[in-house]
Design a protein around this motif. Structure first.
Motif, PDB file in Angstrom:
ATOM      1  N   VAL A  90      40.776 -26.284 -15.714  1.00 30.13           N
ATOM      2  CA  VAL A  90      41.456 -27.375 -15.021  1.00 30.13           C
ATOM      3  C   VAL A  90      41.216 -27.214 -13.525  1.00 30.13           C
ATOM      4  O   VAL A  90      41.468 -26.149 -12.961  1.00 30.13           O
ATOM      5  N   GLY A  91      40.706 -28.279 -12.900  1.00 32.13           N
ATOM      6  CA  GLY A  91      40.491 -28.268 -11.461  1.00 32.13           C
ATOM      7  C   GLY A  91      41.689 -28.886 -10.759  1.00 32.13           C
ATOM      8  O   GLY A  91      42.018 -30.037 -11.005  1.00 32.13           O
ATOM      9  N   ARG A  92      42.337 -28.116  -9.934  1.00 33.83           N
ATOM     10  CA  ARG A  92      43.516 -28.623  -9.224  1.00 33.83           C
ATOM     11  C   ARG A  92      43.211 -28.637  -7.738  1.00 33.83           C
ATOM     12  O   ARG A  92      42.855 -27.618  -7.160  1.00 33.83           O
ATOM     13  N   ASN A  93      43.316 -29.818  -7.130  1.00 33.01           N
ATOM     14  CA  ASN A  93      43.115 -29.984  -5.691  1.00 33.01           C
ATOM     15  C   ASN A  93      41.757 -29.480  -5.211  1.00 33.01           C
ATOM     16  O   ASN A  93      41.651 -28.835  -4.174  1.00 33.01           O
ATOM     17  N   VAL A  94      40.723 -29.783  -5.986  1.00 35.08           N
ATOM     18  CA  VAL A  94      39.364 -29.395  -5.602  1.00 35.08           C
ATOM     19  C   VAL A  94      38.823 -30.452  -4.647  1.00 35.08           C
ATOM     20  O   VAL A  94      38.702 -31.622  -5.021  1.00 35.08           O
ATOM     21  N   SER A  95      38.502 -30.040  -3.421  1.00 33.36           N
ATOM     22  CA  SER A  95      38.007 -30.994  -2.426  1.00 33.36           C
ATOM     23  C   SER A  95      36.699 -30.559  -1.781  1.00 33.36           C
ATOM     24  O   SER A  95      36.065 -31.345  -1.083  1.00 33.36           O
ATOM     25  N   LYS A  96      36.272 -29.342  -2.020  1.00 34.81           N
ATOM     26  CA  LYS A  96      35.026 -28.842  -1.436  1.00 34.81           C
ATOM     27  C   LYS A  96      33.875 -29.086  -2.402  1.00 34.81           C
ATOM     28  O   LYS A  96      34.019 -28.895  -3.611  1.00 34.81           O
ATOM     29  N   ASP A  97      32.747 -29.484  -1.857  1.00 32.40           N
ATOM     30  CA  ASP A  97      31.609 -29.887  -2.685  1.00 32.40           C
ATOM     31  C   ASP A  97      31.144 -28.809  -3.661  1.00 32.40           C
ATOM     32  O   ASP A  97      30.994 -29.060  -4.848  1.00 32.40           O
ATOM     33  N   GLU A  98      30.955 -27.577  -3.190  1.00 33.44           N
ATOM     34  CA  GLU A  98      30.459 -26.528  -4.068  1.00 33.44           C
ATOM     35  C   GLU A  98      31.442 -26.211  -5.190  1.00 33.44           C
ATOM     36  O   GLU A  98      31.046 -26.035  -6.342  1.00 33.44           O
ATOM     37  N   ALA A  99      32.717 -26.167  -4.885  1.00 36.37           N
ATOM     38  CA  ALA A  99      33.728 -25.911  -5.911  1.00 36.37           C
ATOM     39  C   ALA A  99      33.751 -27.029  -6.953  1.00 36.37           C
ATOM     40  O   ALA A  99      33.914 -26.776  -8.151  1.00 36.37           O
ATOM     41  N   ALA A 100      33.559 -28.256  -6.497  1.00 35.09           N
ATOM     42  CA  ALA A 100      33.538 -29.398  -7.419  1.00 35.09           C
ATOM     43  C   ALA A 100      32.342 -29.312  -8.365  1.00 35.09           C
ATOM     44  O   ALA A 100      32.482 -29.522  -9.579  1.00 35.09           O
ATOM     45  N   ILE A 101      31.188 -28.997  -7.819  1.00 27.54           N
ATOM     46  CA  ILE A 101      29.979 -28.890  -8.649  1.00 27.54           C
ATOM     47  C   ILE A 101      30.111 -27.733  -9.632  1.00 27.54           C
ATOM     48  O   ILE A 101      29.754 -27.858 -10.806  1.00 27.54           O
ATOM     49  N   ARG A 102      30.666 -26.623  -9.180  1.00 25.14           N
ATOM     50  CA  ARG A 102      30.865 -25.487 -10.093  1.00 25.14           C
ATOM     51  C   ARG A 102      31.852 -25.836 -11.210  1.00 25.14           C
ATOM     52  O   ARG A 102      31.671 -25.429 -12.354  1.00 25.14           O
ATOM     53  N   LEU A 103      32.869 -26.609 -10.898  1.00 23.76           N
ATOM     54  CA  LEU A 103      33.823 -27.051 -11.917  1.00 23.76           C
ATOM     55  C   LEU A 103      33.112 -27.896 -12.976  1.00 23.76           C
ATOM     56  O   LEU A 103      33.356 -27.737 -14.175  1.00 23.76           O
TER      57      LEU A 103
END
Length: 159
Positions: free
Chosen positions: A93-106
């Motif tokens: 579960v991705g919570r409050n993901v706003s950074k590009d790399e973290a989003a792509i990794r999710l």
């Protein structure tokens, strides 16, 4: 062996419907993750990623419907509550993901979980002679492998 109205074993159809419900729960979590990162993405990649995430969540929404309808075709009942989804989901579960790399990794981590489930269903549907489910899983796997490759290329990493 008891056969249902679409010519498949009723027992195998019941098992496949259960496996598809697991996939459905995981797809719903993936879908919500995509909505969240679409809404919350920030930074220099915003315009490109905002549009890409919308494309992905639109596709995920279609797949959710396809999976639910396949469950019904096999004689099952699709899960439809958040409690059911949460209990059956392995997708992070991705919570409050706003950074590009973290989003792509999710996305990559989520797709890895979906692919594992889909490969299991692919094998089970092949064994059951269920071409409808088998073809769906094959199509999903092909599309998602390409998405993983593209996301890993964005991260400058090997698949």
């Amino acid at each position: 062996m008891k056969i249902n109205s679409i010519g498949l074993s009723t027992e195998q159809s019941k098992t496949l419907a259960g496996d598809l419900n697991t996939l459905l729960a995981n797809f719903q979590t993936y879908y919500q993750n995509l909505r969240g990162i679409h809404w919350n993405i920030k930074g220099r990649s915003f315009f490109d990623l905002h549009a890409k995430f919308e494309e992905l969540y639109t596709d995920a929404n279609l797949k959710v419907d396809m999976v639910a309808e396949r469950i019904l075709t096999l004689g099952g009942t699709p899960l439809h509550t958040f409690d059911d989804y949460t209990a059956a989901s392995k997708v992070p579960v991705g919570r409050n993901v706003s950074k590009d790399e973290a989003a792509i990794r999710l996305i990559v981590d989520s797709l890895r979980e979906l692919l594992l489930i889909e490969r299991h269903i692919l094998d089970a549907s092949d064994e059951a002679g269920d071409e409808g489910t088998n073809a769906m899983m094959s199509d999903f796997i092909t599309e998602q492998e390409k998405t993983v490759w593209m996301m890993k290329a964005w991260l400058a990493e090997q698949v």
